[in-house]
Design a protein around this motif. Structure first.
Motif, PDB file in Angstrom:
ATOM      1  N   LEU A  56       0.824  -1.211   0.000  1.00 30.39           N
ATOM      2  CA  LEU A  56       0.000   0.000   0.000  1.00 30.39           C
ATOM      3  C   LEU A  56       0.854   1.256   0.000  1.00 30.39           C
ATOM      4  O   LEU A  56       0.641   2.165  -0.807  1.00 30.39           O
ATOM      5  CB  LEU A  56      -0.923  -0.008   1.217  1.00 30.39           C
ATOM      6  CG  LEU A  56      -2.022   1.049   1.281  1.00 30.39           C
ATOM      7  CD1 LEU A  56      -2.925   0.962   0.056  1.00 30.39           C
ATOM      8  CD2 LEU A  56      -2.846   0.878   2.544  1.00 30.39           C
ATOM      9  N   THR A  57       1.863   1.316   0.883  1.00 29.54           N
ATOM     10  CA  THR A  57       2.648   2.544   1.003  1.00 29.54           C
ATOM     11  C   THR A  57       3.540   2.777  -0.220  1.00 29.54           C
ATOM     12  O   THR A  57       3.702   3.920  -0.660  1.00 29.54           O
ATOM     13  CB  THR A  57       3.502   2.529   2.280  1.00 29.54           C
ATOM     14  OG1 THR A  57       4.278   1.337   2.319  1.00 29.54           O
ATOM     15  CG2 THR A  57       2.630   2.580   3.520  1.00 29.54           C
ATOM     16  N   ALA A  58       4.126   1.701  -0.788  1.00 29.15           N
ATOM     17  CA  ALA A  58       4.951   1.873  -1.988  1.00 29.15           C
ATOM     18  C   ALA A  58       4.090   2.320  -3.161  1.00 29.15           C
ATOM     19  O   ALA A  58       4.505   3.161  -3.974  1.00 29.15           O
ATOM     20  CB  ALA A  58       5.673   0.571  -2.323  1.00 29.15           C
ATOM     21  N   LEU A  59       2.880   1.753  -3.252  1.00 32.61           N
ATOM     22  CA  LEU A  59       1.955   2.188  -4.305  1.00 32.61           C
ATOM     23  C   LEU A  59       1.665   3.687  -4.174  1.00 32.61           C
ATOM     24  O   LEU A  59       1.695   4.424  -5.168  1.00 32.61           O
ATOM     25  CB  LEU A  59       0.663   1.385  -4.198  1.00 32.61           C
ATOM     26  CG  LEU A  59      -0.473   1.767  -5.146  1.00 32.61           C
ATOM     27  CD1 LEU A  59      -1.184   0.522  -5.667  1.00 32.61           C
ATOM     28  CD2 LEU A  59      -1.521   2.659  -4.448  1.00 32.61           C
ATOM     29  N   LEU A  60       1.420   4.135  -2.950  1.00 36.39           N
ATOM     30  CA  LEU A  60       1.047   5.534  -2.771  1.00 36.39           C
ATOM     31  C   LEU A  60       2.233   6.472  -2.949  1.00 36.39           C
ATOM     32  O   LEU A  60       2.077   7.600  -3.437  1.00 36.39           O
ATOM     33  CB  LEU A  60       0.411   5.727  -1.401  1.00 36.39           C
ATOM     34  CG  LEU A  60      -0.979   5.103  -1.267  1.00 36.39           C
ATOM     35  CD1 LEU A  60      -1.475   5.201   0.165  1.00 36.39           C
ATOM     36  CD2 LEU A  60      -1.966   5.764  -2.210  1.00 36.39           C
ATOM     37  N   LEU A  61       3.449   6.034  -2.584  1.00 43.93           N
ATOM     38  CA  LEU A  61       4.615   6.874  -2.827  1.00 43.93           C
ATOM     39  C   LEU A  61       4.857   7.023  -4.332  1.00 43.93           C
ATOM     40  O   LEU A  61       5.127   8.125  -4.821  1.00 43.93           O
ATOM     41  CB  LEU A  61       5.851   6.282  -2.152  1.00 43.93           C
ATOM     42  CG  LEU A  61       7.112   7.150  -2.259  1.00 43.93           C
ATOM     43  CD1 LEU A  61       6.924   8.477  -1.530  1.00 43.93           C
ATOM     44  CD2 LEU A  61       8.335   6.421  -1.706  1.00 43.93           C
ATOM     45  N   ALA A  62       4.716   5.909  -5.070  1.00 47.90           N
ATOM     46  CA  ALA A  62       4.853   5.985  -6.528  1.00 47.90           C
ATOM     47  C   ALA A  62       3.748   6.841  -7.134  1.00 47.90           C
ATOM     48  O   ALA A  62       3.980   7.610  -8.070  1.00 47.90           O
ATOM     49  CB  ALA A  62       4.815   4.572  -7.121  1.00 47.90           C
ATOM     50  N   PHE A  63       2.552   6.708  -6.589  1.00 45.58           N
ATOM     51  CA  PHE A  63       1.419   7.513  -7.039  1.00 45.58           C
ATOM     52  C   PHE A  63       1.710   9.000  -6.867  1.00 45.58           C
ATOM     53  O   PHE A  63       1.502   9.806  -7.784  1.00 45.58           O
ATOM     54  CB  PHE A  63       0.190   7.094  -6.238  1.00 45.58           C
ATOM     55  CG  PHE A  63      -1.020   7.967  -6.416  1.00 45.58           C
ATOM     56  CD1 PHE A  63      -1.538   8.227  -7.661  1.00 45.58           C
ATOM     57  CD2 PHE A  63      -1.651   8.514  -5.311  1.00 45.58           C
ATOM     58  CE1 PHE A  63      -2.664   9.017  -7.822  1.00 45.58           C
ATOM     59  CE2 PHE A  63      -2.772   9.304  -5.449  1.00 45.58           C
ATOM     60  CZ  PHE A  63      -3.284   9.556  -6.703  1.00 45.58           C
ATOM     61  N   GLY A  64       2.208   9.374  -5.700  1.00 47.64           N
ATOM     62  CA  GLY A  64       2.514  10.778  -5.459  1.00 47.64           C
ATOM     63  C   GLY A  64       3.678  11.275  -6.290  1.00 47.64           C
ATOM     64  O   GLY A  64       3.609  12.337  -6.924  1.00 47.64           O
ATOM     65  N   GLY A  65       4.776  10.514  -6.319  1.00 45.64           N
ATOM     66  CA  GLY A  65       5.957  10.950  -7.052  1.00 45.64           C
ATOM     67  C   GLY A  65       5.738  11.028  -8.548  1.00 45.64           C
ATOM     68  O   GLY A  65       6.236  11.936  -9.219  1.00 45.64           O
ATOM     69  N   SER A  66       4.974  10.084  -9.101  1.00 45.66           N
ATOM     70  CA  SER A  66       4.756  10.072 -10.552  1.00 45.66           C
ATOM     71  C   SER A  66       4.008  11.309 -11.023  1.00 45.66           C
ATOM     72  O   SER A  66       4.176  11.744 -12.172  1.00 45.66           O
ATOM     73  CB  SER A  66       3.974   8.816 -10.953  1.00 45.66           C
ATOM     74  OG  SER A  66       2.626   8.885 -10.530  1.00 45.66           O
ATOM     75  N   GLN A  67       3.190  11.876 -10.152  1.00 48.21           N
ATOM     76  CA  GLN A  67       2.415  13.053 -10.559  1.00 48.21           C
ATOM     77  C   GLN A  67       3.319  14.246 -10.883  1.00 48.21           C
ATOM     78  O   GLN A  67       2.946  15.101 -11.692  1.00 48.21           O
ATOM     79  CB  GLN A  67       1.415  13.412  -9.463  1.00 48.21           C
ATOM     80  CG  GLN A  67       0.326  12.359  -9.297  1.00 48.21           C
ATOM     81  CD  GLN A  67      -0.669  12.718  -8.213  1.00 48.21           C
ATOM     82  OE1 GLN A  67      -1.373  13.719  -8.297  1.00 48.21           O
ATOM     83  NE2 GLN A  67      -0.726  11.906  -7.166  1.00 48.21           N
ATOM     84  N   LEU A  68       4.489  14.288 -10.246  1.00 48.13           N
ATOM     85  CA  LEU A  68       5.433  15.362 -10.559  1.00 48.13           C
ATOM     86  C   LEU A  68       5.951  15.244 -11.989  1.00 48.13           C
ATOM     87  O   LEU A  68       6.428  16.226 -12.566  1.00 48.13           O
ATOM     88  CB  LEU A  68       6.603  15.329  -9.570  1.00 48.13           C
ATOM     89  CG  LEU A  68       6.249  15.600  -8.100  1.00 48.13           C
ATOM     90  CD1 LEU A  68       7.489  15.458  -7.232  1.00 48.13           C
ATOM     91  CD2 LEU A  68       5.623  16.981  -7.937  1.00 48.13           C
ATOM     92  N   VAL A  69       5.873  14.036 -12.561  1.00 44.47           N
ATOM     93  CA  VAL A  69       6.253  13.823 -13.963  1.00 44.47           C
ATOM     94  C   VAL A  69       5.046  13.986 -14.877  1.00 44.47           C
ATOM     95  O   VAL A  69       5.092  14.686 -15.889  1.00 44.47           O
ATOM     96  CB  VAL A  69       6.872  12.417 -14.144  1.00 44.47           C
ATOM     97  CG1 VAL A  69       7.222  12.176 -15.613  1.00 44.47           C
ATOM     98  CG2 VAL A  69       8.108  12.267 -13.263  1.00 44.47           C
ATOM     99  N   TRP A  70       3.938  13.346 -14.493  1.00 45.52           N
ATOM    100  CA  TRP A  70       2.734  13.412 -15.329  1.00 45.52           C
ATOM    101  C   TRP A  70       2.214  14.842 -15.471  1.00 45.52           C
ATOM    102  O   TRP A  70       1.713  15.221 -16.540  1.00 45.52           O
ATOM    103  CB  TRP A  70       1.627  12.548 -14.742  1.00 45.52           C
ATOM    104  CG  TRP A  70       1.849  11.072 -14.712  1.00 45.52           C
ATOM    105  CD1 TRP A  70       1.846  10.268 -13.609  1.00 45.52           C
ATOM    106  CD2 TRP A  70       2.073  10.198 -15.825  1.00 45.52           C
ATOM    107  NE1 TRP A  70       2.062   8.957 -13.962  1.00 45.52           N
ATOM    108  CE2 TRP A  70       2.202   8.884 -15.322  1.00 45.52           C
ATOM    109  CE3 TRP A  70       2.195  10.407 -17.206  1.00 45.52           C
ATOM    110  CZ2 TRP A  70       2.434   7.779 -16.139  1.00 45.52           C
ATOM    111  CZ3 TRP A  70       2.426   9.306 -18.025  1.00 45.52           C
ATOM    112  CH2 TRP A  70       2.548   8.021 -17.491  1.00 45.52           C
ATOM    113  N   GLY A  71       2.307  15.654 -14.411  1.00 42.55           N
ATOM    114  CA  GLY A  71       1.760  17.006 -14.454  1.00 42.55           C
ATOM    115  C   GLY A  71       2.370  17.862 -15.549  1.00 42.55           C
ATOM    116  O   GLY A  71       1.654  18.368 -16.442  1.00 42.55           O
TER     117      GLY A  71
END
Length: 401
Positions: A56-71
């Protein structure tokens, strides 16, 4: 055409809300649907609890960090191509998770799933800013989050039923099916909403200047603090609840699914209250009143369990108060944070999402080492976040919102 639109769109308002609901709903279905199976999954794969928390936590860290690229990518190329790429990757990662032979591989695929999920949720927040001014955006966001609430209501009961009748792999497969349906909806019905693409969005100098402007904006910081603390409280409940309700309080997986249904139903009620309060009281007063609900729920839960009353009834009524407040804080916080940046909605949405997931990851790490066979890590954790929510709602948002 949406009312008070910044950018014309031929998509009808109902379709916009449906697409927002599906994209925002990626988050609860990815986290909630497999939670009833998490203890069984952990035992079957022979993994310690700390590794189980990493799914759960690794999924959410990747979720948060990836947004800095996707944005920035979405500001440069538009929302549609990013959504198509992200959702295709999400479906593939979901299918791979279903077939994972070990906890290590499950963590890997869930991490990639989280990174892909970031494209969908980030674009949903940016789409609202593309089409609406901030105040109207909060109301539209609350409608999309009502759809999220319905999906969340169904996710945990469905996960409990599927894992009880079949096994945990089918619960993970159901997540992939939802992703495929969302991908189809985007491919067939979504039209580009970015008013204009920014060819400089990916240049290092532009990125640094944009992030500096976002992180120095007091309105962004106020609403991001609100949304991040509110999500921190929700995540505390999500990450600890399966172990507390099934392991400590002895509920079955189906009973636990019903507990999560009630939790989501309270959140759904909060989004409806949000839409009722916004035109009557405005954003700041609505958030201030919701802060009372948050701190009341967190405090009641902590006091009852510290006093030795440990049961579903000592937790869930207070949690429902917290979740009603959450249903008001999230649409106001997410739309308010992106509001000052109509030309960089993708980047602002990304930073807001990253801050929310940073809080969740930190809390997940703490829970992984402090789950002690009692309800206190859950109840005291929610209390902690409820105090920060109230502080943000009553000070930062009132001053800068």
């Amino acid at each position: 055409m949406p009312a008070n639109a910044n950018h014309s769109s031929t998509m009808p308002p109902g379709l916009i809300v449906l697409l927002l609901s599906l994209l925002l709903g990626l988050q609860p279905i990815t986290t909630d649907l497999y939670l009833p199976a998490l203890p069984v999954l952990t035992a079957e794969l022979g993994a310690p609890m700390a590794q189980a928390q990493l799914t759960l936590t690794a999924l959410l860290l990747a979720f948060g960090g990836s947004q800095l690229v996707w944005g920035p990518l979405s500001d440069r190329f538009g929302r549609r191509p990013i959504l198509l790429i992200g959702m295709a990757a999400y479906v593939l990662a979901s299918l791979a998770s279903t077939l994972a032979p070990s906890m290590g591989w499950l963590i890997v695929w869930r991490t990639l799933q989280g990174a892909a999920m970031g494209a969908g949720v980030m674009c949903a927040r940016a789409i609202v800013r593309d089409l609406y001014e901030p105040t109207q955006g909060a109301r539209v966001m609350s409608k999309g989050l009502s759809g999220l609430g319905v999906i969340a209501c169904l996710s945990a009961p469905l996960g409990g039923l599927v894992s009880e009748l079949l096994n945990w792999r089918y619960a993970l497969l159901a997540v992939g099916v939802f992703g495929a349906l969302t991908l189809a909806a985007v491919a067939l019905r979504f039209e580009e909403t970015a008013p204009q693409k920014n060819p400089q969005a990916l240049q290092l100098g532009t990125l640094v200047a944009t992030w500096r402007a976002i992180l120095s904006n007091p309105t962004f910081l106020a609403f991001s603090a609100l949304s991040a603390c509110s999500y921190g409280g929700l995540f505390t409940f999500l990450a600890a609840s399966s172990f507390v309700f099934t392991g400590v309080l002895g509920l079955s997986k189906i009973q636990y699914g019903l507990v999560m249904f009630v939790n989501s139903l309270a959140y759904l009620a909060g989004t409806f209250i949000c839409r009722h309060w916004l035109p009557r009281f405005g954003v700041r007063r609505a958030v201030g009143m919701a802060g009372v609900l948050s701190i009341s729920g967190g405090t009641l839960m902590a006091v009852l369990t510290l006093a030795g009353w440990v049961s579903v009834w000592s937790i869930m009524p207070a949690q429902m108060l917290f979740m009603i407040g959450h249903g008001i804080h999230q649409p106001c916080g997410q739309s308010g944070a992106v509001g000052p940046f109509p030309k960089a909605a993708g980047a602002a949405s990304a930073v807001n999402g990253f801050l929310m997931m940073l809080c969740a990851f930190a809390m997940g790490g703490w829970l992984g080492t402090h789950m002690d066979g009692t309800v206190l890590p859950l109840t005291l954790g929610v209390w902690f976040w409820s105090a920060l929510i109230a502080l943000s709602a009553w000070t930062l948002v009132q001053r800068h919102g």
